[in-house]
Scaffold this motif. Structure first.
Motif, PDB file in Angstrom:
ATOM      1  N   GLY A  24      -9.680  11.065  20.569  1.00  0.00           N
ATOM      2  CA  GLY A  24     -10.885  11.410  19.827  1.00  0.00           C
ATOM      3  C   GLY A  24     -10.913  10.869  18.421  1.00  0.00           C
ATOM      4  N   GLY A  25      -9.865  10.165  18.063  1.00  0.00           N
ATOM      5  CA  GLY A  25      -9.865   9.519  16.751  1.00  0.00           C
ATOM      6  C   GLY A  25      -9.673  10.489  15.621  1.00  0.00           C
ATOM      7  N   GLY A  26     -10.360  10.251  14.546  1.00  0.00           N
ATOM      8  CA  GLY A  26     -10.190  11.065  13.359  1.00  0.00           C
ATOM      9  C   GLY A  26      -9.128  10.466  12.457  1.00  0.00           C
ATOM     10  N   GLN A  27      -9.136  10.909  11.253  1.00  0.00           N
ATOM     11  CA  GLN A  27      -8.224  10.377  10.244  1.00  0.00           C
ATOM     12  C   GLN A  27      -6.858  11.047  10.354  1.00  0.00           C
ATOM     13  N   LEU A  72       0.822  -1.207   0.000  1.00  0.00           N
ATOM     14  CA  LEU A  72       0.000   0.000   0.000  1.00  0.00           C
ATOM     15  C   LEU A  72       0.856   1.258   0.000  1.00  0.00           C
ATOM     16  N   ARG A  73       0.308   2.312  -0.545  1.00  0.00           N
ATOM     17  CA  ARG A  73       0.895   3.639  -0.406  1.00  0.00           C
ATOM     18  C   ARG A  73       0.419   4.200   0.941  1.00  0.00           C
ATOM     19  N   ILE A  74       1.139   5.179   1.468  1.00  0.00           N
ATOM     20  CA  ILE A  74       0.727   5.787   2.742  1.00  0.00           C
ATOM     21  C   ILE A  74      -0.665   6.393   2.598  1.00  0.00           C
ATOM     22  N   SER A  75      -0.933   7.044   1.476  1.00  0.00           N
ATOM     23  CA  SER A  75      -2.254   7.656   1.277  1.00  0.00           C
ATOM     24  C   SER A  75      -3.361   6.599   1.288  1.00  0.00           C
ATOM     25  N   GLU A  76      -3.074   5.414   0.768  1.00  0.00           N
ATOM     26  CA  GLU A  76      -4.063   4.333   0.779  1.00  0.00           C
ATOM     27  C   GLU A  76      -4.272   3.817   2.201  1.00  0.00           C
ATOM     28  N   LEU A  77      -3.199   3.721   2.958  1.00  0.00           N
ATOM     29  CA  LEU A  77      -3.303   3.225   4.331  1.00  0.00           C
ATOM     30  C   LEU A  77      -4.139   4.148   5.204  1.00  0.00           C
ATOM     31  N   ILE A  78      -3.868   5.452   5.137  1.00  0.00           N
ATOM     32  CA  ILE A  78      -4.599   6.364   6.022  1.00  0.00           C
ATOM     33  C   ILE A  78      -6.068   6.494   5.612  1.00  0.00           C
ATOM     34  N   ASN A  79      -6.409   6.088   4.388  1.00  0.00           N
ATOM     35  CA  ASN A  79      -7.805   6.128   3.949  1.00  0.00           C
ATOM     36  C   ASN A  79      -8.546   4.815   4.179  1.00  0.00           C
ATOM     37  N   LEU A  80      -7.872   3.812   4.750  1.00  0.00           N
ATOM     38  CA  LEU A  80      -8.540   2.537   5.031  1.00  0.00           C
ATOM     39  C   LEU A  80      -9.537   2.701   6.169  1.00  0.00           C
ATOM     40  N   LYS A  81     -10.675   2.099   5.981  1.00  0.00           N
ATOM     41  CA  LYS A  81     -11.690   2.075   7.032  1.00  0.00           C
ATOM     42  C   LYS A  81     -11.770   0.654   7.581  1.00  0.00           C
ATOM     43  N   VAL A  82     -12.326   0.531   8.754  1.00  0.00           N
ATOM     44  CA  VAL A  82     -12.459  -0.775   9.395  1.00  0.00           C
ATOM     45  C   VAL A  82     -13.175  -1.747   8.458  1.00  0.00           C
ATOM     46  N   LYS A  83     -14.196  -1.275   7.763  1.00  0.00           N
ATOM     47  CA  LYS A  83     -14.976  -2.134   6.876  1.00  0.00           C
ATOM     48  C   LYS A  83     -14.194  -2.624   5.656  1.00  0.00           C
ATOM     49  N   ASP A  84     -13.022  -2.036   5.393  1.00  0.00           N
ATOM     50  CA  ASP A  84     -12.216  -2.441   4.237  1.00  0.00           C
ATOM     51  C   ASP A  84     -11.423  -3.725   4.477  1.00  0.00           C
ATOM     52  N   ILE A  85     -11.392  -4.192   5.707  1.00  0.00           N
ATOM     53  CA  ILE A  85     -10.696  -5.443   6.033  1.00  0.00           C
ATOM     54  C   ILE A  85     -11.697  -6.583   5.899  1.00  0.00           C
ATOM     55  N   ASP A  86     -11.451  -7.458   4.949  1.00  0.00           N
ATOM     56  CA  ASP A  86     -12.337  -8.600   4.697  1.00  0.00           C
ATOM     57  C   ASP A  86     -11.603  -9.865   5.138  1.00  0.00           C
ATOM     58  N   ASN A  87     -11.816 -10.231   6.407  1.00  0.00           N
ATOM     59  CA  ASN A  87     -11.082 -11.391   6.931  1.00  0.00           C
ATOM     60  C   ASN A  87     -11.611 -12.710   6.386  1.00  0.00           C
ATOM     61  N   ALA A  88     -12.840 -12.749   5.897  1.00  0.00           N
ATOM     62  CA  ALA A  88     -13.380 -13.983   5.308  1.00  0.00           C
ATOM     63  C   ALA A  88     -12.683 -14.304   3.988  1.00  0.00           C
ATOM     64  N   ARG A  89     -12.433 -13.283   3.194  1.00  0.00           N
ATOM     65  CA  ARG A  89     -11.761 -13.469   1.901  1.00  0.00           C
ATOM     66  C   ARG A  89     -10.258 -13.249   1.972  1.00  0.00           C
ATOM     67  N   MET A  90      -9.789 -12.800   3.137  1.00  0.00           N
ATOM     68  CA  MET A  90      -8.369 -12.495   3.342  1.00  0.00           C
ATOM     69  C   MET A  90      -7.899 -11.431   2.343  1.00  0.00           C
ATOM     70  N   GLN A  91      -8.683 -10.330   2.294  1.00  0.00           N
ATOM     71  CA  GLN A  91      -8.381  -9.234   1.385  1.00  0.00           C
ATOM     72  C   GLN A  91      -8.530  -7.891   2.085  1.00  0.00           C
ATOM     73  N   ILE A  92      -7.850  -6.905   1.518  1.00  0.00           N
ATOM     74  CA  ILE A  92      -8.013  -5.515   1.931  1.00  0.00           C
ATOM     75  C   ILE A  92      -8.541  -4.766   0.716  1.00  0.00           C
ATOM     76  N   ARG A  93      -9.616  -4.023   0.910  1.00  0.00           N
ATOM     77  CA  ARG A  93     -10.205  -3.226  -0.174  1.00  0.00           C
ATOM     78  C   ARG A  93      -9.638  -1.820  -0.090  1.00  0.00           C
ATOM     79  N   ILE A  94      -9.064  -1.353  -1.193  1.00  0.00           N
ATOM     80  CA  ILE A  94      -8.543   0.005  -1.271  1.00  0.00           C
ATOM     81  C   ILE A  94      -9.463   0.780  -2.192  1.00  0.00           C
ATOM     82  N   SER A  95     -10.123   1.792  -1.645  1.00  0.00           N
ATOM     83  CA  SER A  95     -11.151   2.534  -2.379  1.00  0.00           C
ATOM     84  C   SER A  95     -10.570   3.649  -3.230  1.00  0.00           C
TER      85      SER A  95
END
Length: 86
Positions: free
Chosen positions: A70-73, A8-31
Motif C-alpha cells: 500500500g505504499g506510504g512513506q 544524503l541524510r536518512i531523513s532526506e532520503l525518506i522524504n524524497l518524492k519521485v518528482k525530485d529525481i531530475d534525470n535531464a539535469r542529473m540532479q536530486i532535489r532535496i526539499s
C-alpha cells in the motif's frame, strides 16, 4: 546507493518524492533541509541506471521509496532498521 552517492541524510532520503529525481539535469532535489531551503545534489549515471531498474520493478507513485503493501512513506525508525539488516 542514493544515500552514499548523493550524500544524503536518512531523513532526506525518506522524504524524497519521485518528482525530485531530475534525470535531464542529473540532479536530486532535496526539499526544505536546514534553514527551510531546497538544495540539489548530483545524480550519478550509475545511480540513475539503478533507479530506473527500481522504478520498473516497484513503480513508486509519490514517495521515491515507499513501504510495502500500500505504499506510504517510510519512517526513520523503520528505514534505519532496514539498513541495519542489510
Amino acid at each position: 546507493m542514493v544515500i552514499y552517492s548523493g550524500e544524503l541524510r536518512i531523513s532526506e532520503l525518506i522524504n524524497l518524492k519521485v518528482k525530485d529525481i531530475d534525470n535531464a539535469r542529473m540532479q536530486i532535489r532535496i526539499s526544505q533541509v536546514k534553514g527551510k531551503k531546497d538544495r540539489y545534489t548530483l545524480l550519478s549515471k550509475k545511480t540513475l541506471l539503478t533507479l530506473r531498474l527500481y522504478f520498473r520493478e516497484y513503480k513508486p507513485e509519490e514517495w521515491l521509496f515507499e513501504g510495502e503493501g500500500g505504499g506510504g512513506q517510510y519512517t526513520i525508525v523503520v528505514f534505519t532498521a532496514f539498513l541495519k539488516r542489510h
